[in-house]
Design a protein around this motif. Structure first.
Motif, PDB file in Angstrom:
ATOM      1  N   GLU A 617      27.988  45.064  41.078  1.00  0.00           N
ATOM      2  CA  GLU A 617      28.675  45.547  42.272  1.00  0.00           C
ATOM      3  C   GLU A 617      30.175  45.279  42.168  1.00  0.00           C
ATOM      4  N   ASP A 618      30.957  46.351  42.227  1.00  0.00           N
ATOM      5  CA  ASP A 618      32.425  46.286  42.222  1.00  0.00           C
ATOM      6  C   ASP A 618      32.998  45.703  40.942  1.00  0.00           C
ATOM      7  N   LEU A 619      32.246  45.619  39.881  1.00  0.00           N
ATOM      8  CA  LEU A 619      32.753  44.993  38.660  1.00  0.00           C
ATOM      9  C   LEU A 619      32.154  45.659  37.434  1.00  0.00           C
ATOM     10  N   ILE A 662      26.245  40.013  33.870  1.00  0.00           N
ATOM     11  CA  ILE A 662      26.839  39.825  35.191  1.00  0.00           C
ATOM     12  C   ILE A 662      25.716  39.583  36.193  1.00  0.00           C
ATOM     13  N   GLN A 664      23.635  39.901  39.342  1.00  0.00           N
ATOM     14  CA  GLN A 664      23.635  40.978  40.321  1.00  0.00           C
ATOM     15  C   GLN A 664      23.719  40.465  41.745  1.00  0.00           C
ATOM     16  N   SER A 666      25.441  37.420  44.244  1.00  0.00           N
ATOM     17  CA  SER A 666      26.492  36.412  44.292  1.00  0.00           C
ATOM     18  C   SER A 666      25.890  35.043  44.563  1.00  0.00           C
ATOM     19  N   GLY A 683      35.110  34.154  43.506  1.00  0.00           N
ATOM     20  CA  GLY A 683      35.327  35.385  42.769  1.00  0.00           C
ATOM     21  C   GLY A 683      34.059  35.923  42.154  1.00  0.00           C
ATOM     22  N   TYR A 684      34.263  36.767  41.165  1.00  0.00           N
ATOM     23  CA  TYR A 684      33.159  37.346  40.414  1.00  0.00           C
ATOM     24  C   TYR A 684      32.893  36.477  39.185  1.00  0.00           C
ATOM     25  N   THR A 685      31.631  36.224  38.948  1.00  0.00           N
ATOM     26  CA  THR A 685      31.234  35.406  37.811  1.00  0.00           C
ATOM     27  C   THR A 685      30.470  36.265  36.813  1.00  0.00           C
ATOM     28  N   PHE A 686      30.768  36.110  35.555  1.00  0.00           N
ATOM     29  CA  PHE A 686      29.967  36.749  34.516  1.00  0.00           C
ATOM     30  C   PHE A 686      29.946  35.852  33.294  1.00  0.00           C
ATOM     31  N   SER A 699      35.209  33.634  35.271  1.00  0.00           N
ATOM     32  CA  SER A 699      35.385  34.031  36.658  1.00  0.00           C
ATOM     33  C   SER A 699      36.585  34.950  36.756  1.00  0.00           C
ATOM     34  N   SER A 701      39.060  36.767  39.740  1.00  0.00           N
ATOM     35  CA  SER A 701      39.433  36.850  41.145  1.00  0.00           C
ATOM     36  C   SER A 701      40.830  37.440  41.240  1.00  0.00           C
TER      37      SER A 701
END
Length: 1341
Positions: A617-619, A662, A664, A666, A683-686, A699, A701
């Motif tokens: 999502e968004d990434l 990634i 899926q 959060s 932020g986003y983590t992968f 991360s 952000s």
């Protein structure tokens, strides 16, 4: 008719015949075996209900004699297993010890260790661990020692600062009991006070003993608290005094201040026999006294004057008027016991209150059958204080509700109409949500939903006990063996197909037209959607998109994916926006399923090719290999119907990326034991894997200029026992998991699996939040070094990780040489094989028709399966009726031949042919009325095979209490399996050109099911027409000859290519067919033993006979003089259940006390001239604690993977000795495998086992002496078979815990096997131990 026999005695040996047989070669069977219970027992003997995992999680514990299982009953009524553990002992009774409302409940267990054990469930170890052991008696099953029965007074009385209550009572079978007061706060010392009756120190209670007899039942009687008198517990006991025909209700009081136990009163009433006393909860003095024919509500508020308030006749309760269609009504007698004689088959190892003699092993009498009804099990409604309700089950299978109504004029009992009639239950349990779980000893259990007037069936609780016989058949479609087992007794007898691993239901298989698949994904249309909309298949030069539903249709053009490229990754980036990543571009698509052209936009890298990618999502994250870049992409709106992909940040990497993942979902702010890094929260983590090699947690952000940063990093650096780096340690896949803590899983390209965790949180950092939502890691402290917790090898091919769902706590499928199920909630690495063939790709598929589907790619076909959480056992059921006794697979007809007894039509027996695909009975040959089938085998007659059947014409027991044969009659039947072609009414007898070769043809054909079979019932055993047997051909059994026999024929065995052996009482005969005619049989020679013969087996020219007292005896047959000669005999008395010859000099034997032993000839050089009374050598032995009525040679179950690769680890490579593998099926429904190992492997694992049995984390949970338990009933000097269940615990530990075990000091020399020639063993190497156990786990799991 049989020809006259030559009945020469086996003991009158002829010297001229002694040289007829050459000296056999030395035995090839070794002394070193490893035993593993590959299928735990399924019969539930005790149940407990409490808050074991947490104060908010209400769980159910099953006591299954040799193991404990923790389960939950879900809102849908299905039973799901949480954990199952071997106790390395025998459970006798268990009960819940309630703690304070803020704490977890404890489990109190009595066992054959002679100890009362208090267990607490460890969420970290994911199993029960002991808190305290209280020694009550010496180990074993003595009737006069404490440890038979357990009851708890769980009512707590609070007064000022004092807490009264929490009392516990333990009884023996006879004359003795003990009382304990429990501490409600201390975990270190749970027992506060204790007292024994009679007193062990010769106190007051020992001078006059009021308790003399058998204790049938007991419970505490709660009463109000009196401040002046304190709280003295009252114990009610149902007692059968010696010589009395009636049982008494006896009440005792424990005077805590005076430290004495006194008799308060006795209550006995002429008439019915009392058998159980049950306290009414929250009543302060009421209890039910259950008797044969009635139930008495007793007023025990004044213990000195017990009286009956209400008498309820059980013979006059409303009759059953409704029976669930799902069940078989009990219309015929359920026989207690198998024909080989163990009453109460599933619980045969328990010591019963009756005067049951274990030598009555062939009883068929109705002793103990009662004309009046009685309560067999009961359960109270949970958490119901006012007007308590109880569900009872009668011995005829009827269920009723008793409700107590407290009124001003007294207590009344309301009795419901019969809620349901089925099988009688040993245990029933009423749980929250209105569910009722019922358990039978020799049939499946059931979960019901309680309605207003009846019970509604919800699900089954599988129980395959007892296993009376089995046949192992190789299923070529699955590339593994499966077992056909005779399970249960009439009227619920069944044939079960048992497979290893986690059960899957096969729903769809396509034709093998999908060559070259490189990836599979399922994608939703919108983020909140529950079901998937698309299945994406990537090929070497092509991509196809299929819709998910009742049928899979190609919708590639409607979705907008580029079809002529190989897709590297795809996913949903926003509602309605799908992303396709291929080598040249990242493609953004807005799917239009209405037929119009989809919106498409692309992003292209600058002069480089994309190597990997991932979408969430968004990434969007992509990487390139030359040069090594990592790019973070986003999606922005250009107009109302137009979006584009743009690059947010690009970084250059030092090492090439090997995988990207990634999450899926959060992480957010969740409670967890481990620290949560700040980037994960905001932020986003992968995650990525690199060729360094390493795994990295990153991360991204856009807030506060955060950008891309590395939060944590774990190096992948593995070495073997020689200190050399292991090759191929490049991460192939990586996943983030969050259950109770955050950790990282990584699958490597060399078939290894790794688990990394964050370092333990340190309070010295100054960060201390109440809920452990801890934010750690400032910029200057990043990245944090991940700790490698555990490593496992699950194959030699790259490991792919496929989560079941988007949830971070979802279990994961690991694909390598075979599919495995990873249990993410457990510590270390815990995995179970999935019952499916090796697959290259897999993806979850969730649709309305198949909510738990998994799509596997195997052998160029797509396989849609469903993981069946409702089936705790991987066993398909074919209901046959009656009691299936014997099963044989006939390779020519691809049919199963099953012997059934106790059929509902007058209790007759038959031999039937069963289709192994559908379970249909195709034909049947019925025996005469009153004739019972006992044994059968396929025997060669010339170029044909016939079925030789042994029967009994007598109704009484076959064996006297002394072990001698009863005077009975039987028959030998010769049946031909005839194949008839319907087209021409002609028939032919099936000829077996391969005779009895072990090479069997699989009965399973390639099956291709239509999509209409999706989501069929798991219990639906119907199959499509294209996989049924050809309807143009039929098979039936035709009688060739029948001969009356001088005794029950309990054993038959083929011998050489032209004879067979058959027993009659204590004699056995060598028989054959002159002129190869099945209608003429002749007895050539006879041998006799002292006691009843129960088993006959052969290997080449060697014959082994098992009897019910003298154990196993070796014979040789001299054909020229037609005489049998005994050459060796058992060194000890042994009640043989089954046996087979592993070679001409070695025999494996199971006995009726729960042990397996391997014996061989002591001297091979002159065995033909040796004394017939010479003893066999006991090579090795193992006490299972369960009786195995059938043991057989293993097929291809014990196979070692990747021998050439694993040999580099410094381990000796075992030969694939499938012929020496032993498989045993037990009366409790367990399956054991005994696998041969080399001497070097044995010595290494023996040293590990010696440390495991004493380490606190792995020692027997009930306090058993492991050496004493596994060596029970066997000489102490015998070589011990290694305990694979004990060793398996080592793989469940983290690396640090494993090192702790290996550093445990060696047990004292007295506890080890004496060996004067053994030198001190070298220190144990962790890598070497783990890698060897991985091989064992791979081979036997």
């Amino acid at each position: 008719m049989a020809a006259p026999e030559d009945e020469s005695s086996a003991h009158s040996q002829s010297s001229s015949a002694a040289t007829a047989t050459p000296t056999p070669p030395p035995s090839s069977v070794g002394d070193h075996y490893l035993a593993k219970c590959v299928l735990p027992p399924s019969v539930v003997l005790q149940v407990a209900y409490g808050y074991f995992r947490s104060p908010s999680s209400r769980d159910v514990v099953f006591g299954k004699e040799t193991c404990l299982e923790l389960v939950v009953i879900g809102e849908d009524g299905f039973v799901e297993s949480v954990c199952e553990q071997n106790v390395f002992g025998t459970i006798k009774d268990l009960a819940v010890i309630p703690r304070s409302k803020m704490g977890k409940d404890l489990l109190a267990v009595l066992s054959d260790s002679g100890k009362l054990s208090f267990l607490s469930f460890s969420n970290e170890m994911h199993r029960f661990l002991p808190i305290q052991h209280v020694q009550l008696s010496s180990p074993g099953n003595s009737r006069t020692q404490l440890g038979r029965m357990l009851t708890v007074d769980s009512r707590q009385v609070f007064h000022l600062t004092m807490i009264f209550g929490l009392f516990l009572a333990v009884s023996a079978y006879h004359d003795r009991f003990a009382l304990f007061s429990l501490s409600s706060s201390s975990m270190a010392d749970i027992i506060h006070e204790r007292i024994f009756y009679p007193s062990e120190d010769g106190g007051k209670t020992s001078s006059v003993q009021e308790l003399s007899g058998t204790i049938w039942s007991m419970c505490f009687i709660s009463k109000g608290f009196n401040e002046s008198k304190g709280y003295d517990p009252v114990l009610a006991i149902v007692l059968n005094r010696k010589g009395s025909l009636l049982n008494e209700l006896v009440l005792f009081r424990w005077n805590i201040k005076e430290e004495s136990i006194c008799l308060i009163s006795e209550y006995v009433e002429a008439g019915a026999l009392a058998h159980s006393i049950v306290e009414v909860p929250h009543s302060s003095g009421f209890a039910f006294l259950f008797r044969i024919g009635d139930a008495l509500l007793m007023d025990l508020r004044d213990p000195q004057n017990p009286c009956c308030l209400v008498r309820t006749s059980l013979d006059l309760v409303p009759p059953a008027s409704l029976v669930e269609e799902h069940f078989v009504e009990e219309s015929c007698r359920v026989q207690d016991g198998d024909d080989e004689g163990l009453s109460n088959v599933a619980a045969s190892a328990l010591l019963k209150l009756s005067d049951w003699d274990p030598m009555f092993i062939d009883t068929e009498s109705d002793i103990g059958k009662l004309s009046s009804k009685h309560v067999s099990s009961w359960t109270w409604e949970p958490d119901h204080n006012y007007n308590p309700r109880m569900i009872i089950c009668l011995d005829d299978g009827e269920f009723f509700v008793f409700e107590l109504i407290y009124e001003d004029d007294g207590v009344k009992i309301n009795i419901s109409e019969c809620l349901y009639k089925g099988l009688p239950c040993k245990e029933i349990l009423w749980v929250e949500g209105g569910f009722l779980a019922t358990f039978s000893e020799m049939a499946d259990g059931t979960v019901f939903k309680l309605g207003k007037e009846k019970l509604h069936w919800m699900s089954s609780i599988q129980n395959i006990a007892p296993i009376l016989d089995f046949s192992v058949v190789d299923d070529q479609n699955e590339k593994r063996d499966q077992m056909f087992a005779c399970c249960g007794v009439t009227p619920e007898g069944s044939l079960r197909i048992i497979r290893s691993g986690v059960n899957v239901e096969k729903l769809l298989k396509t034709a093998p037209v999908y060559q070259g698949i490189t990836g599979t994904w399922t994608v939703k249309m919108k983020l909140p959607d529950v079901y998937h909309s698309f299945l994406v298949l990537s090929f070497v030069e092509e991509t196809r998109v299929l819709s998910v539903g009742l049928s899979f249709k190609d919708v590639t053009d409607s979705v907008g994916f580029q079809p002529d490229v190989c897709t590297l990754a795809c996913g949903l980036v926003a509602d309605g926006l799908l992303v396709q990543i291929h080598q040249d571009a990242v493609r953004l698509c807005m799917a239009n399923m209405d037929g119009s052209s989809p919106f498409v936009s692309s992003w292209f890298p600058e002069n480089v090719s994309i190597s990997l990618g991932a979408v969430a999502e968004d990434l969007i994250v992509v990487s390139t290999s030359n040069p090594c870049f990592l790019s973070v992409l986003g999606v922005r709106s250009v107009s109302s119907h137009c979006c584009e992909i743009y690059e947010i940040q690009r970084v250059e990497l030092q090492y090439e990326v090997s995988c990207i993942s990634i999450p899926q979902k959060s992480i957010g702010k969740k409670r967890c034991k481990a620290a949560i890094l700040s980037g994960m929260e905001r932020g986003y983590t992968f995650l990525i894997g690199t060729h360094k090699p390493s795994v990295e947690v990153l991360s991204f952000s856009e807030d506060d200029g955060g950008g891309l940063r590395v939060l944590a990093s774990g190096m992948v650096s593995l070495t073997n026992t020689m200190g050399t780096a292991i090759r191929g340690c490049i991460p192939q896949d990586v996943r983030l998991v969050l259950v109770d803590q955050v950790y990282v899983l990584s699958g490597l390209r060399n078939g290894m699996l790794l688990r990394f965790e964050w370092p333990p949180f340190s309070h010295s950092s100054g960060l201390n939040k109440e809920e452990m939502d801890i934010v750690v890691g400032e910029r200057e402290n990043l990245p944090i070094d991940l700790v490698l917790i555990a490593t496992r090898r699950i194959g030699i091919t790259p490991v792919f990780l496929v989560p079941f769902s988007d949830s971070l706590d979802s279990d994961i499928i690991a694909l390598s040489d075979r599919p495995w199920l990873l249990h993410t909630a457990r510590q270390s690495l815990s995995y179970t094989s999935i019952s499916f063939q090796a697959s290259t790709h897999a993806t979850p598929v969730c649709s309305s028709e198949c909510p738990q589907g998994i799509l596997f790619v195997a052998e160029n076909s797509l396989h849609l399966v469903e993981m069946v959480h409702s089936k705790r056992l991987n066993a398909q059921k074919f209901h046959l009726g009656g009691t299936p006794r014997k099963v044989i697979y006939h390779s020519e007809s691809k049919l199963l031949i099953v012997m059934r007894t106790d059929l509902c039509d007058a209790g007759t027996s038959d031999i039937c042919c069963v289709d192994p695909l559908s379970g249909s009975v195709l034909s049947s040959y019925k025996l005469k009325p009153g004739e019972t089938g006992k044994s059968m085998e396929l025997v060669r007659v010339g170029n044909e095979q016939v079925l030789v059947v042994g029967t009994s014409l007598s109704s009484g027991p076959a064996i006297l209490p002394s072990g001698e044969a009863e005077s009975t009659k039987g028959r030998i039947l010769i049946l031909c399996l005839v194949h008839t072609q319907n087209s021409d009414s002609g028939s032919m007898t099936i000829c077996s050109k391969d005779g009895l070769s072990s090479q069997r043809t699989s009965p399973f054909r390639d099956e291709q099911l239509s999509s209409s079979s999706l989501c069929s019932s798991p219990d639906d055993n119907s199959y499509d027409d294209d996989i049924k047997l050809d309807e143009a051909e039929t098979w039936h059994l035709k009688l060739a000859s029948a001969t009356t026999w001088p005794g029950m024929v309990l054993a038959i065995c083929p011998y050489l290519d032209r004879f067979f052996l058959a027993s009659a009482g204590n004699a056995f005969y060598v028989c054959g067919f002159p002129n190869d005619s099945p209608d003429k049989m002749k007895r050539f020679a006879v041998g006799r033993t002292r006691f009843m013969i129960t088993s006959l087996r052969t290997y080449l020219t060697r014959i082994v006979v098992g009897d019910c007292r003298d154990g196993v005896l070796f014979y040789s047959y001299h054909e020229d003089v037609k005489k049998l000669h005994q050459v060796y005999c058992d060194p000890a008395q042994r009640l043989v259940a089954d046996c087979f010859l592993m070679d001409v000099n070695s025999v494996a034997v199971s006995d009726r006390k729960g042990s397996i032993a391997i014996l061989s000839c002591k001297d091979h050089s002159d065995f033909e001239y040796s004394n017939p009374e010479s003893n066999l050598n006991l090579n090795c032995a193992y006490h299972m604690g369960e009786v195995a009525m059938a043991i057989k040679k293993g097929g291809s179950i014990y196979k070692l993977p990747a021998g050439d690769v694993l040999r580099s680890y410094g381990l000796s490579k075992s030969t694939d000795a499938a012929d020496d593998t032993i498989i045993a099926g037990t009366l409790l429904g367990s399956i054991f495998v005994f696998a041969p190992i080399s001497r070097e492997e044995y010595e290494l694992l023996e040293a590990v086992q010696a440390k495991l049995v004493v380490h606190p984390l792995t020692a027997p949970v009930l306090g058993n002496d492991h050496k004493e338990f596994r060596g029970r009933e066997n000489p102490s000097q015998a070589t011990k078979i290694l305990d694979g269940d004990m060793l398996a615990q080592f793989l469940e530990l983290t690396n640090r815990q494993q090192e702790s075990v290996l550093s445990t000091p060696q047990p004292s020399p007295s506890s080890l096997k004496a060996s004067s020639k053994q030198c001190p063993s070298p220190p144990l190497m962790l890598h070497q131990v783990v890698q060897l156990l991985e091989r064992v786990h791979y081979a036997l799991h």
